[in-house]
Motif scaffolding. Structure first.
Motif, PDB file in Angstrom:
ATOM      1  N   ARG A  56      -9.878   0.817   6.033  1.00  0.00           N
ATOM      2  CA  ARG A  56      -8.990   1.486   5.094  1.00  0.00           C
ATOM      3  C   ARG A  56      -8.081   2.458   5.850  1.00  0.00           C
ATOM      4  O   ARG A  56      -8.555   3.246   6.662  1.00  0.00           O
ATOM      5  CB  ARG A  56      -9.786   2.254   4.034  1.00  0.00           C
ATOM      6  N   VAL A  57      -6.779   2.400   5.562  1.00  0.00           N
ATOM      7  CA  VAL A  57      -5.850   3.330   6.190  1.00  0.00           C
ATOM      8  C   VAL A  57      -6.000   4.714   5.579  1.00  0.00           C
ATOM      9  O   VAL A  57      -6.197   5.712   6.255  1.00  0.00           O
ATOM     10  CB  VAL A  57      -4.398   2.822   6.038  1.00  0.00           C
ATOM     11  N   PHE A  63      -5.024   3.572  -0.665  1.00  0.00           N
ATOM     12  CA  PHE A  63      -3.819   2.983  -0.073  1.00  0.00           C
ATOM     13  C   PHE A  63      -3.436   1.682  -0.774  1.00  0.00           C
ATOM     14  O   PHE A  63      -2.255   1.427  -1.030  1.00  0.00           O
ATOM     15  CB  PHE A  63      -4.045   2.735   1.414  1.00  0.00           C
ATOM     16  N   GLY A  64      -4.428   0.844  -1.082  1.00  0.00           N
ATOM     17  CA  GLY A  64      -4.136  -0.434  -1.729  1.00  0.00           C
ATOM     18  C   GLY A  64      -3.472  -0.248  -3.083  1.00  0.00           C
ATOM     19  O   GLY A  64      -2.483  -0.900  -3.407  1.00  0.00           O
ATOM     20  N   LEU A  65      -3.996   0.669  -3.891  1.00  0.00           N
ATOM     21  CA  LEU A  65      -3.416   0.937  -5.206  1.00  0.00           C
ATOM     22  C   LEU A  65      -2.009   1.522  -5.079  1.00  0.00           C
ATOM     23  O   LEU A  65      -1.091   1.138  -5.813  1.00  0.00           O
ATOM     24  CB  LEU A  65      -4.325   1.901  -5.974  1.00  0.00           C
ATOM     25  N   SER A  66      -1.838   2.459  -4.148  1.00  0.00           N
ATOM     26  CA  SER A  66      -0.519   3.073  -3.958  1.00  0.00           C
ATOM     27  C   SER A  66       0.505   2.050  -3.485  1.00  0.00           C
ATOM     28  O   SER A  66       1.644   2.038  -3.950  1.00  0.00           O
ATOM     29  CB  SER A  66      -0.612   4.219  -2.947  1.00  0.00           C
ATOM     30  N   LEU A  67       0.099   1.179  -2.546  1.00  0.00           N
ATOM     31  CA  LEU A  67       1.010   0.161  -2.053  1.00  0.00           C
ATOM     32  C   LEU A  67       1.384  -0.814  -3.154  1.00  0.00           C
ATOM     33  O   LEU A  67       2.547  -1.208  -3.290  1.00  0.00           O
ATOM     34  CB  LEU A  67       0.362  -0.580  -0.882  1.00  0.00           C
ATOM     35  N   LEU A  96       5.192  -1.464  -4.521  1.00  0.00           N
ATOM     36  CA  LEU A  96       5.843  -2.770  -4.511  1.00  0.00           C
ATOM     37  C   LEU A  96       6.291  -3.183  -5.904  1.00  0.00           C
ATOM     38  O   LEU A  96       7.389  -3.727  -6.084  1.00  0.00           O
ATOM     39  CB  LEU A  96       4.896  -3.819  -3.927  1.00  0.00           C
ATOM     40  N   ILE A  97       5.454  -2.923  -6.912  1.00  0.00           N
ATOM     41  CA  ILE A  97       5.832  -3.266  -8.290  1.00  0.00           C
ATOM     42  C   ILE A  97       7.031  -2.433  -8.728  1.00  0.00           C
ATOM     43  O   ILE A  97       7.987  -2.950  -9.324  1.00  0.00           O
ATOM     44  CB  ILE A  97       4.639  -3.043  -9.239  1.00  0.00           C
ATOM     45  N   TYR A  98       7.000  -1.154  -8.411  1.00  0.00           N
ATOM     46  CA  TYR A  98       8.102  -0.264  -8.804  1.00  0.00           C
ATOM     47  C   TYR A  98       9.409  -0.688  -8.139  1.00  0.00           C
ATOM     48  O   TYR A  98      10.456  -0.780  -8.798  1.00  0.00           O
ATOM     49  CB  TYR A  98       7.751   1.176  -8.429  1.00  0.00           C
TER      50      TYR A  98
END
Length: 278
Positions: A8-9, A13-17, A21-23
């Motif tokens: 994990r970074v 991070f996965g949810l934020s990314l 991308l959706i936004y």
């Protein structure tokens, strides 16, 4: 457990990314891609005819040429203004600094009407050029002035923090070694400011290319003389020529993207070069 944590970074991070991308897809990618999808339905021949009509090509030349020239002018005078605001103290400095942001806050239509009133034949400034046969409003000169007006804050606000962070000791050291002020600026100051100047140039150019409200009033909108590309798109939309408007918008988008890509490439190159020299 330790192995999972190293993958994990950052937490979340996965949810934020995914949200990012959706936004971006909803706000930027999907609307821009619709321009290409709509113009693709025309067929290649109709697309070329709509995008390369003589009147449209003349608007390309004016919009991109005036935008590049306005951004270049702002690089010079925006740098001077940012330097004065950082390095000097004078009465009314805070007022001048606040006025730099005026094009951001001022509605574009208000800016266009104000510039037209000032630079018209009987305006405060235009009346002094009229006896010499120089007309500013309703000509490409007026368009250039409007684009300089709306693009200036991008240069000043991009360069100003870099000037504030410049260490004056380096300039003093160069002077003590016998360097002139011009040599000090060229060898010490300018390489540090160049990436920020390129960024400001790109932002000012991008804003100028798509500007409509502040330009439409002072342009005059004379075909082959002072007709900008955004106006051509609006005209085609008013004529219900949606595919033609999409074709012109697609060309404008591709050229703007290519120019911005070149500018960003130059910025990255100068940053890497400055890092190696440092």
């Amino acid at each position: 457990m330790a192995h999972a944590s190293t993958r994990r970074v950052l937490p979340g991070f996965g949810l934020s990314l995914g949200y990012t991308l959706i936004y971006l897809s909803l706000i930027v990618l999907i609307p821009l891609s619709s321009v290409f999808f709509l113009s693709a339905g025309m067929g290649w021949d109709r697309f070329i005819d709509a995008a390369t009509a003589p009147r449209v090509v003349a608007s390309y030349q004016l919009s991109f040429g005036a935008s590049l020239l306005a951004a270049a002018i702002n690089v010079v005078f925006g740098l001077i203004l940012a330097w004065v605001l950082v390095r000097y103290t004078f009465p009314g400095k805070k007022i001048v600094d606040a006025l730099v942001d005026l094009p951001f806050a001022l509605p574009t239509a208000v800016a266009g009407i104000s510039l037209t009133a000032i630079y018209a034949k009987n305006g405060w400034v235009g009346q002094f050029f009229e006896p010499f046969g120089i007309q500013i409003a309703f000509t490409p000169i007026g368009i250039l002035i409007a684009l300089v007006f709306i693009g200036l804050p991008f240069i000043v606000r991009t360069v100003q923090p870099i000037i504030e962070d410049l260490d004056v000791e380096f300039e003093e050291a160069a002077a003590s070694l016998g360097a002139t002020r011009l040599q000090t600026f060229r060898r010490v100051v300018f390489p540090t400011l160049l990436p920020a100047l390129l960024t400001g140039f790109a932002l000012a150019f991008a804003r100028a290319v798509g500007e409509y409200g502040s330009v439409i009033f002072i342009a005059g909108n004379i075909p082959f003389v002072s007709e900008i590309t955004p106006l051509m798109i609006i005209t085609k939309l008013e004529q219900y020529d949606y595919e033609g408007a999409a074709a012109v918008a697609a060309v404008m988008l591709l050229v703007s993207f290519a120019l911005l890509l070149i500018i960003n490439g130059l910025q990255a190159w100068t940053t890497r070069r400055a890092g190696r020299e440092g």
